[in-house]
Design a protein around this motif. Structure first.
Motif, mmCIF file in Angstrom:
data_model
loop_
_atom_site.group_PDB
_atom_site.id
_atom_site.type_symbol
_atom_site.label_atom_id
_atom_site.label_comp_id
_atom_site.label_asym_id
_atom_site.label_seq_id
_atom_site.Cartn_x
_atom_site.Cartn_y
_atom_site.Cartn_z
ATOM 1 N N LYS A 1 25.492 17.659 39.679
ATOM 2 C CA LYS A 1 25.890 19.075 39.663
ATOM 3 C C LYS A 1 27.408 19.218 39.651
ATOM 4 O O LYS A 1 28.109 18.634 40.468
ATOM 5 C CB LYS A 1 25.307 19.788 40.886
ATOM 6 C CG LYS A 1 25.410 21.305 40.820
ATOM 7 C CD LYS A 1 24.477 21.945 41.852
ATOM 8 C CE LYS A 1 24.780 23.402 42.113
ATOM 9 N NZ LYS A 1 24.720 24.296 40.961
ATOM 10 N N GLY A 2 27.886 19.943 38.665
ATOM 11 C CA GLY A 2 29.327 20.181 38.585
ATOM 12 C C GLY A 2 30.083 19.136 37.787
ATOM 13 O O GLY A 2 31.259 19.309 37.499
ATOM 14 N N THR B 1 23.879 16.536 29.657
ATOM 15 C CA THR B 1 22.432 16.258 29.705
ATOM 16 C C THR B 1 21.658 17.047 28.645
ATOM 17 O O THR B 1 20.626 16.586 28.170
ATOM 18 C CB THR B 1 21.853 16.566 31.097
ATOM 19 O OG1 THR B 1 22.281 17.868 31.495
ATOM 20 C CG2 THR B 1 22.301 15.550 32.117
ATOM 21 N N GLU C 1 19.148 17.772 38.335
ATOM 22 C CA GLU C 1 20.566 17.805 38.680
ATOM 23 C C GLU C 1 20.661 17.659 40.198
ATOM 24 O O GLU C 1 19.982 18.373 40.924
ATOM 25 C CB GLU C 1 21.155 19.140 38.234
ATOM 26 C CG GLU C 1 22.640 19.129 38.095
ATOM 27 C CD GLU C 1 23.175 20.415 37.479
ATOM 28 O OE1 GLU C 1 23.911 20.307 36.503
ATOM 29 O OE2 GLU C 1 22.861 21.509 37.980
ATOM 30 N N ARG D 1 35.866 13.633 37.866
ATOM 31 C CA ARG D 1 35.698 12.784 36.704
ATOM 32 C C ARG D 1 34.811 11.602 37.077
ATOM 33 O O ARG D 1 34.597 11.330 38.260
ATOM 34 C CB ARG D 1 37.065 12.276 36.229
ATOM 35 C CG ARG D 1 38.054 13.398 35.950
ATOM 36 C CD ARG D 1 39.389 12.844 35.473
ATOM 37 N NE ARG D 1 40.450 13.821 35.634
ATOM 38 C CZ ARG D 1 40.773 14.763 34.749
ATOM 39 N NH1 ARG D 1 40.088 14.845 33.628
ATOM 40 N NH2 ARG D 1 41.735 15.620 34.964
ATOM 41 N N THR E 1 23.148 16.756 43.858
ATOM 42 C CA THR E 1 24.482 16.705 44.456
ATOM 43 C C THR E 1 24.349 16.226 45.896
ATOM 44 O O THR E 1 23.236 16.105 46.411
ATOM 45 C CB THR E 1 25.185 18.074 44.401
ATOM 46 O OG1 THR E 1 26.526 17.922 44.877
ATOM 47 C CG2 THR E 1 24.481 19.113 45.264
ATOM 48 N N GLU F 1 14.753 16.822 33.055
ATOM 49 C CA GLU F 1 16.161 16.944 33.450
ATOM 50 C C GLU F 1 16.251 17.380 34.908
ATOM 51 O O GLU F 1 15.678 18.401 35.281
ATOM 52 C CB GLU F 1 16.860 18.000 32.589
ATOM 53 C CG GLU F 1 17.556 17.462 31.370
ATOM 54 C CD GLU F 1 18.295 18.546 30.623
ATOM 55 O OE1 GLU F 1 19.373 18.961 31.114
ATOM 56 O OE2 GLU F 1 17.794 18.991 29.577
ATOM 57 N N LEU G 1 31.024 17.667 34.502
ATOM 58 C CA LEU G 1 30.960 18.264 33.169
ATOM 59 C C LEU G 1 31.029 17.249 32.024
ATOM 60 O O LEU G 1 30.868 17.609 30.871
ATOM 61 C CB LEU G 1 32.122 19.263 33.001
ATOM 62 C CG LEU G 1 32.159 20.428 34.005
ATOM 63 C CD1 LEU G 1 33.429 21.245 33.813
ATOM 64 C CD2 LEU G 1 30.935 21.306 33.870
ATOM 65 N N ASP G 2 31.287 15.986 32.363
ATOM 66 C CA ASP G 2 31.473 15.004 31.296
ATOM 67 C C ASP G 2 30.222 14.170 31.013
ATOM 68 O O ASP G 2 30.303 13.058 30.490
ATOM 69 C CB ASP G 2 32.662 14.087 31.629
ATOM 70 C CG ASP G 2 33.973 14.853 31.610
ATOM 71 O OD1 ASP G 2 34.088 15.786 30.783
ATOM 72 O OD2 ASP G 2 34.863 14.558 32.425
ATOM 73 N N ASN H 1 36.389 9.480 39.759
ATOM 74 C CA ASN H 1 36.409 10.038 41.110
ATOM 75 C C ASN H 1 35.024 9.918 41.743
ATOM 76 O O ASN H 1 34.892 9.633 42.933
ATOM 77 C CB ASN H 1 36.818 11.514 41.091
ATOM 78 C CG ASN H 1 38.122 11.727 40.358
ATOM 79 O OD1 ASN H 1 38.112 11.940 39.163
ATOM 80 N ND2 ASN H 1 39.231 11.628 41.060
ATOM 81 N N ARG I 1 34.094 18.345 44.065
ATOM 82 C CA ARG I 1 34.119 19.467 43.114
ATOM 83 C C ARG I 1 34.966 20.643 43.603
ATOM 84 O O ARG I 1 35.247 21.550 42.821
ATOM 85 C CB ARG I 1 32.679 19.898 42.817
ATOM 86 C CG ARG I 1 32.473 20.897 41.695
ATOM 87 C CD ARG I 1 32.826 20.454 40.283
ATOM 88 N NE ARG I 1 34.238 20.313 39.977
ATOM 89 C CZ ARG I 1 34.734 19.942 38.801
ATOM 90 N NH1 ARG I 1 33.910 19.657 37.805
ATOM 91 N NH2 ARG I 1 36.026 19.823 38.610
ATOM 92 N N THR I 2 35.401 20.609 44.858
ATOM 93 C CA THR I 2 36.309 21.676 45.292
ATOM 94 C C THR I 2 37.611 21.590 44.498
ATOM 95 O O THR I 2 38.362 22.546 44.432
ATOM 96 C CB THR I 2 36.657 21.584 46.795
ATOM 97 O OG1 THR I 2 37.226 20.302 47.046
ATOM 98 C CG2 THR I 2 35.419 21.766 47.656
ATOM 99 N N GLN J 1 30.113 17.460 46.515
ATOM 100 C CA GLN J 1 30.565 18.856 46.575
ATOM 101 C C GLN J 1 32.033 18.928 46.974
ATOM 102 O O GLN J 1 32.792 19.737 46.453
ATOM 103 C CB GLN J 1 29.717 19.656 47.565
ATOM 104 C CG GLN J 1 28.369 20.025 46.987
ATOM 105 C CD GLN J 1 27.388 20.494 48.047
ATOM 106 O OE1 GLN J 1 27.765 20.750 49.185
ATOM 107 N NE2 GLN J 1 26.143 20.593 47.670
ATOM 108 N N LYS J 2 32.401 18.064 47.888
ATOM 109 C CA LYS J 2 33.797 18.039 48.324
ATOM 110 C C LYS J 2 34.707 17.705 47.131
ATOM 111 O O LYS J 2 35.763 18.295 46.939
ATOM 112 C CB LYS J 2 33.961 16.999 49.438
ATOM 113 C CG LYS J 2 35.253 17.168 50.196
ATOM 114 C CD LYS J 2 35.388 16.137 51.317
ATOM 115 C CE LYS J 2 36.827 16.091 51.791
ATOM 116 N NZ LYS J 2 37.233 14.774 52.275
#
Lengths: 413, 541, 415
Positions: free
Chosen positions: A141-142, A148, A166, A183, A168, A164, A144-145, A186, A176-177, A173-174
């Motif tokens: 989740k979150g 899916t 998704e 990436r 997290t 499919e 983007l690269d 990360n 994605r802040t 989540q941390k």
């Protein structure tokens, strides 16, 4: 400062040459102006992107192609050398020799290739993925690269219906802040140890119980493949990875392992420095100077130019011409700027084949004269369009090894 | 297959450029039931292919007094009604050693006569005002030029028209005019998405199709002489200047450098081209060389600035009715009442003019339509701010300070959508993730655009948000945005093909300037989309 | 040949947006509040050029380690772009803490005079509590000890006269640490240089290089000090003396940051500022100078490359010298940031990040079971000593300890 061989460029080709030479006991220096194109690695080494046998295509290539210059027989000889070099690094590549197999791209399409990391999805032919039952396609989740939607669509075209999901975790989540920094790399730094276990638990919870195979983005194990193995151990069904958009986690792992190996063999690795000039005398390159070391002359018996193409700035250009960036050696290119490019990006773009002019032994030339102790390898070479052909990584690996062999032979003399 | 659903409108406006958008807004604001139709996307034509210069009119002052007056008047209006589309940068007209300084006096005098505040300043002051200006300048005049974002301005007009009840159909091409005797009573539309046609009726049809308006006039059974003039421009990687720089001489090639959003644009060339080339404008190496040679004279630092892309547009020049040869070209506004001119009632053409005068053109065309419909309602577009540009109490433009930690992307979105940026989702971490890192476009903004701004594909999205318009021209964001589009439309197959077309659309602007960093970037793009992803299989040659 | 080098002010435009820099940013790996080098650097710069309002104060989290620059395949000066933006746009003003941490020579002058009291009180819990609570200086951080006698004082009393007798001379920029906290390092350099026939002179005037001032938003003061230092170095050059240094951070600051961040013209003396290990190595290679080492010096030593050494590219000189010592079992540590970055790790809000950044390095050091860690940067030394059980020395001290002075003199025909 004196070395046996100085390698300019620290990517796949330079490393292949450097490790081979260091193994032979050579004192090597490698100068790398920034990180390499392995950071955009697909998880596979493509020899030549055709159906059937890659090596079989060599005889049909034009004489200017690096494969033609190295020769089919030499390439066959070097094949086991390449495989053992990778295996020595602890990299587990599988193949279907002598026939190409297929890798799955970050959008779920299939491309012919030669060697693929074991954990990756691969097929013996387009539409002939392993006989999977129920497939779970797991996105983060979150993140983007990893597209899916496209993967699922292209799996569908191959008759595979994937579920499919998704997932997290609090750690993700941390991450994605931060608006930009979720990436692949990360995520790979985050998903280790307990965080990896927690992630695996989330995946299991999100997927139907009767899933036969899990497909995940290749975002595990930036330094070694420990996290990949740890992840697989969490599941009692096969877990396969799919390449992501750059940066490439397995590519960085490969780069790291190669650099460590080179250094462990006694090689000196200078990152973030660039060769800015060379002293040529009597058809030989005597020494080079770098950005960081002022008037220090780095001398060597042999030099390897493995600086890559335009993208990695081994080649540069302006409105008037194309140049080799480090030493100013000769470049094969078209004089008329109008002819460098074509209007459709997916056409065979002429500039893609621009590169350093060499003789049949990959000796670079300067002012038309062959430089007998300077070799060019990898993407800096002219005469092939590695992207179009699907041969970039193959040419890099094989020409690096080829040049190491050439240098070893001259020592024997 | 023909879908014969017939809907009745008061007015159909043909053309999704700025003129059509402005006309649709004016019509809708005057209470007319309005339909705007566009064959492809909004701003596909000349609207999206110019400098983005908020002319003060100074450029025309010496040669075309009427245009100059129109420009300064509209310039002031746009500053108040379209604040979020306009940057009040001011402009300089510089004289270089090779230019005739005597021209400056004529220039200033003409400006003042047209009501343009033109003030000669010391070259030293000009160098401080705009550090990028050629240091060798021998004269400078300050004028109230500015920058206007044509994509934003068009979208704002379309949005406004919709809020006033207008319907908007993009990707609907007029393939025929419906006639009742001589009268035009509607249009036949081809939907490019589903390839179906339909007929729509209206009391009045307004042709605002720019250069393509010639074909519309022909369909209606009349003739008009349009002369396409090609203008090529270059986009640079960042704003080298914050003040518009012009040459103080008779208008010539590449004598305007305009800062706009994160980039600056040099242009233009001017060449008559055959009508059959207007759908495929390519910039030649010769044009690039001229633009660079002349551009570097305005701001020498352009020589070391990255060029992102080249593009060309066509000005719709209209031949005077008494001169079909085209030698006597009008650069002013042309509003044709085809009932009077050709005996075709129900049909109006609004053309000529320029981006700057779109509102006035819309006013003229709407006035004419209202007259014919017997509606007596005054035009209010000059005084009513566009949606997104309303002033909030106590707010002054450009003065807002942002608190520490407020996301850069929120500010960027505010720049793009004005006060409407309040509707951009930004409540959670997922919406705040960046799709385009160069241009600071979030997932939330992409979603907002898809839902509110007539977005069907990547190209539309780019024009609404600046996705893929930054330094790298879309390296990673293209794929990210395509993923969001695929999910929102539930059609990944279409989104993939669309992505591939978009990769090529970006390249079309890059290859004419394919050297140095742009060539590196092109190779990187190919490496990702062809080498790594293999998406070239979807390329429709 | 017209190869375009990184000379343009618009260097940020050479960014291909490959995002490789983000992989190697030590801060990003531990602190998601930092926008990362790509966003803070080239991406953000375009927006700041459009409107300075786009400056983001979160750029303060940048360590200025320059690892992004090392990684960049396109030669973008990412770290410089970020630091310049801080100098140009930040509205934050230094507080008492920033002034205390940054003005190392003022603080050092006071502290050395009262060394016993200061050293003790810096360790006292109540003092640390006050520093933590009031000043925001982490109570976990251990401050370096202050020596009772500054190097300069010692030099003038004990060495100045003797140095004059050498035929060849160098100048020495000792920096704050080797003056106030650890004069032994300076004395070690004098010992080695004397052994190979060089006298060591102080500069006319030496000020703190200013690295901490730059990091703590006091660049105007840094520039003043920089101008003094460059003038002194220029004078030494005119008198035929190269200026040696024993700290990579001071070296890097004076050679590169002066020019790039402070706009000080140092091009004429840049090559005259030399890290001592580089200078000595070059003497060995080019002028046949030889070093003799004691046979009883036996140590297993791991070398940590400071970030700024990585950026200078000169680790090879320090490591080559240490490898010359027969009794040294040499290990190269993986190149990673230790997390301290000068004063960064002393700040309360950064302390946990600082420790997390260095975690991998600390683990590797502990696992290698070495006698010593060698590194050319004093703040790396503090961080590693604070965070591991290993003692840390500058390579110059290691060479000095291992050096057989008499034999070296004999080898080089020095009386």
């Amino acid at each position: 400062m004196k070395f046996d061989t100085i390698i300019i460029g620290g990517g796949l080709s330079g490393m292949a040459a450097g490790i081979s030479l260091a193994k032979k006991g050579q004192k090597c220096l490698m100068v790398s102006a920034g990180q390499s194109a392995l950071h955009f690695f697909s998880g596979s080494i493509d020899a030549y992107g055709c159906e059937g046998s890659a090596v079989g295509s060599v005889s049909s290539l034009p004489s200017c192609h690096p494969y033609s210059k190295m020769g089919k027989d030499t390439l066959i000889e070097l094949t086991p050398v390449a495989k053992s070099l990778l295996a020595d690094l602890g990299l587990d590549f599988v193949n279907n020799d002598p026939i190409n197999h297929y890798r799955m791209t970050p959008v779920g399409l299939m491309k012919p290739t030669w060697l693929t990391m074991r954990e990756y999805v691969r097929g013996s032919d387009v539409g002939q993925l392993e006989r999977w039952g129920k497939v779970a396609l797991v996105g983060i989740k979150g993140y983007l690269d990893f597209n899916t939607s496209f993967i699922s669509q292209n799996l569908d075209r191959q008759g595979i219906n994937a579920v499919e999901v998704e997932v997290t975790t609090p750690e993700l989540q941390k991450l994605r802040t931060n608006p930009s920094e979720m990436r692949s790399t990360n995520i790979a730094k985050t998903l280790v140890g307990d965080a990896l276990k927690a992630f695996a638990a989330e995946v299991k919870a999100a997927c139907p119980e009767d899933v036969d195979v899990y497909l995940l983005p290749a975002v595990f194990g930036i330094e070694d493949d420990g996290p990949v193995k740890a992840l697989q151990a969490e599941f009692d069904k096969p877990v396969h990875l799919i390449a992501t958009m750059p940066p490439s986690v397995p590519g960085i792992r490969m780069q790291t392992l190669m650099r460590r190996k080179f250094q462990a063999l006694g090689g000196t690795f200078m990152l973030g420095d660039a060769v800015v000039s060379g002293k040529f005398e009597g058809g030989r390159l005597v020494s080079v100077r770098t950005q960081n070391h002022g008037d220090m002359d780095f001398e060597a018996d042999n030099f390897v130019l493995a600086t890559g193409n335009f993208m990695t700035h081994g080649l540069t250009s302006d409105r008037n011409g194309v140049y080799e960036a480090a030493l100013g050696v000769d470049v094969d290119y078209l004089a008329d700027r109008k002819e460098w490019t074509k209007s459709n990006i997916f056409d065979d773009q002429p500039f893609m084949s621009f590169g350093v002019a060499t003789d049949d032994n990959l000796h670079a030339k300067k002012d038309g004269m062959v430089i007998e102790n300077l070799y060019a390898t990898g993407s800096v070479l002219s005469g092939f369009n590695g992207i179009k052909e699907g041969s970039s990584t193959g040419v890099s690996l094989m020409s690096g090894l080829y040049v190491a062999n050439q240098i070893t032979k001259t020592i024997g003399r | 297959m023909t879908d014969e659903t017939i809907k009745q409108y008061d007015v159909i406006v043909i053309g999704g450029g700025i003129t059509g958008a402005g006309t649709a807004r004016d019509c809708a604001m005057r209470g007319l039931k309005t339909l705007l139709v566009e064959r492809y996307d909004l701003t596909t034509g000349a609207t999206g292919r110019n400098h983005g210069l908020l002319h003060s009119g100074a450029r025309y002052a010496v040669t075309d007094h009427e245009s100059a007056e129109e420009c300064i008047s509209e310039n002031m209006i746009l500053r108040s009604i379209a604040r979020h589309c306009v940057e009040e940068t001011d402009g300089l007209f510089i004289t270089l050693p090779e230019d005739d300084l005597a021209y400056q006096a004529t220039f200033i005098e003409s400006c003042l006569r047209a009501g343009i505040k033109a003030e000669a300043i010391d070259p030293a002051e000009a160098r401080i005002l705009e550090p990028a200006v050629n240091k060798d300048l021998i004269g400078a005049v300050k004028v109230p030029d500015g920058a206007v974002d044509p994509f934003r301005l068009t979208m704002a007009n379309v949005y406004d028209a919709r809020m006033h009840g207008a319907d908007v159909l993009t990707y609907h091409e007029v393939v025929g005019m419906e006639k009742d005797g001589d009268r035009v009573v509607g249009v036949k539309l081809l939907n490019h998405h589903n390839h179906q046609t339909k007929i729509v009726h209206a009391a009045i049809t307004i042709n605002a199709a720019g250069i393509w308006g010639q074909k519309i006039v022909q369909m209606a059974g009349a003739q008009i002489g349009m002369f396409p003039a090609k203008g090529a421009l270059l986009v640079f990687g960042h704003r080298v200047n914050n003040v518009v720089i012009n040459r103080c001489r008779k208008p010539a090639n590449a004598d305007i450098l305009v800062p706009g959003d994160t980039v600056c644009v040099i242009g233009t060339t001017s060449d008559r081209v055959p009508f059959d080339t207007v759908d495929d404008m390519r910039v030649t190496p010769e044009e690039v060389d001229v633009l660079l040679r002349e551009g570097e004279k305005l701001a020498p630092c352009l020589a070391t600035t990255r060029i992102l892309r080249a593009y060309a547009g066509v000005r719709p020049l209209v031949a005077a009715d008494n001169d079909p040869s085209g030698r006597n070209i009008s650069r002013g506004i042309v509003c044709l009442d085809h009932e009077e001119r050709d005996g075709i009632p129900g049909f109006i053409t609004i053309t000529g003019g320029k981006l700057m005068t779109y509102r006035l053109m819309a006013e003229w065309a709407t006035d004419m339509a209202c007259r014919k419909l017997g509606i007596d309602k005054k035009c209010a577009t000059a005084t009513t701010p566009l949606y997104g540009s309303e002033l909030k109490a106590g707010e002054t433009r450009g003065k807002k300070t942002y608190s520490i930690g407020e996301k850069v992307a929120f500010r960027a979105a505010e720049g793009r959508h004005g006060t409407l940026s309040k509707d951009v989702p930004k409540a959670d971490i997922y919406d705040n993730a960046l799709v385009c890192e160069c241009e600071q476009v979030t997932v939330g903004e992409v979603k907002y655009a898809i839902e509110n701004l007539n977005v069907h594909n990547m190209l539309n999205l780019r024009r609404r948000t600046r996705v893929a318009m930054g330094t790298c021209q879309g390296e990673l964001c293209m794929c990210r945005a395509a993923g969001i589009l695929a999910k929102s439309e539930g059609n990944a197959a279409k989104a993939q093909v669309d992505l591939v077309e978009f990769v090529n659309e970006r390249w079309h602007g890059m290859y004419p300037v394919g050297w140095a960093d742009t060539l590196c970037e092109g190779q990187f793009t190919s490496m990702i989309y062809e080498g790594l992803c293999g998406l070239n299989v979807f390329d429709k040659k | 040949m017209t190869v375009i080098k990184n000379i343009s002010e618009n260097n940020f435009e050479q960014c291909l947006k490959c995002s490789v820099c983000t992989v190697y940013c030590p801060v990003l790996a531990v602190n998601p509040a930092y926008p990362g080098p790509k966003q803070a650097g080239p991406d953000g710069e375009r927006y700041r050029l459009k409107d300075p309002q786009f400056y983001d104060e979160a750029l303060k989290y940048c360590l200025n380690c320059k690892r992004c620059e090392l990684a960049c395949p396109s030669g973008v000066k990412i770290g410089d772009i970020i630091q310049l933006a801080r100098i140009k746009y930040s509205k934050q003003r230094p507080g008492l803490r920033e002034i205390m941490l940054a003005n190392t020579d003022i603080m050092g002058s006071i502290a050395t005079r009262m060394a016993p009291i200061v050293n003790t009180s810096l360790k006292l819990t109540p003092v640390k509590k006050v520093m933590d609570g009031v000043l925001g200086i982490s109570s976990h951080a251990k401050f370096p000890q202050y020596a009772g006698e500054r190097f300069e004082t010692w030099y003038k009393k004990n060495a100045a006269q003797e140095q004059k007798q050498y035929a060849k001379q160098v100048s020495y920029f000792h920096g704050c640490y080797a003056n106030y906290n650890y004069p032994k390092l300076s004395k070690d350099l004098v010992k080695i240089m004397n052994a190979i026939g060089y006298g060591v002179q102080l500069l006319d005037k030496e000020k703190c290089c200013g690295v901490a001032l730059i990091a703590n938003m006091q660049s105007a003061q840094a520039k003043k000090q920089g101008l003094v230092n460059i003038a002194s170095i220029r004078k030494a050059k005119a008198e035929g003396r190269v200026t040696l240094t024993t700290s990579t951070t001071c070296t890097f600051t004076m050679r590169d940051e002066y020019e790039h961040l402070l706009g000080i013209d140092n091009h004429d003396v840049k090559e005259s500022i030399q890290l001592a290990t580089k200078f000595i190595y070059e003497l060995i290679e080019r002028q046949g100078v030889r070093l003799a080492f004691r046979s009883d010096y036996k140590k297993r030593i791991a070398y940590h490359t400071p970030c700024h050494m990585e950026k200078l590219g000169w680790a090879i000189y320090s490591t080559s010298l240490m490898r010359m010592i027969p009794g040294v079992d040499f290990v190269m540590l993986d190149s990673q940031c230790c997390g301290i970055s000068g004063t960064y790790g002393f700040k309360k809000e950064n302390y946990p990040y600082s420790q997390k950044i260095g975690e991998g390095l600390f683990k590797q050091i502990e696992s290698l079971k070495v006698d010593l860690v060698a590194t050319d940067c004093e703040t790396c030394k503090w961080q590693i000593e604070m965070s591991t059980t290993a003692p840390v020395e500058n390579p110059i001290s290691i060479i000095a300890d291992a050096l057989d002075v008499e034999a070296t003199k004999a080898l080089n025909s020095i009386k």
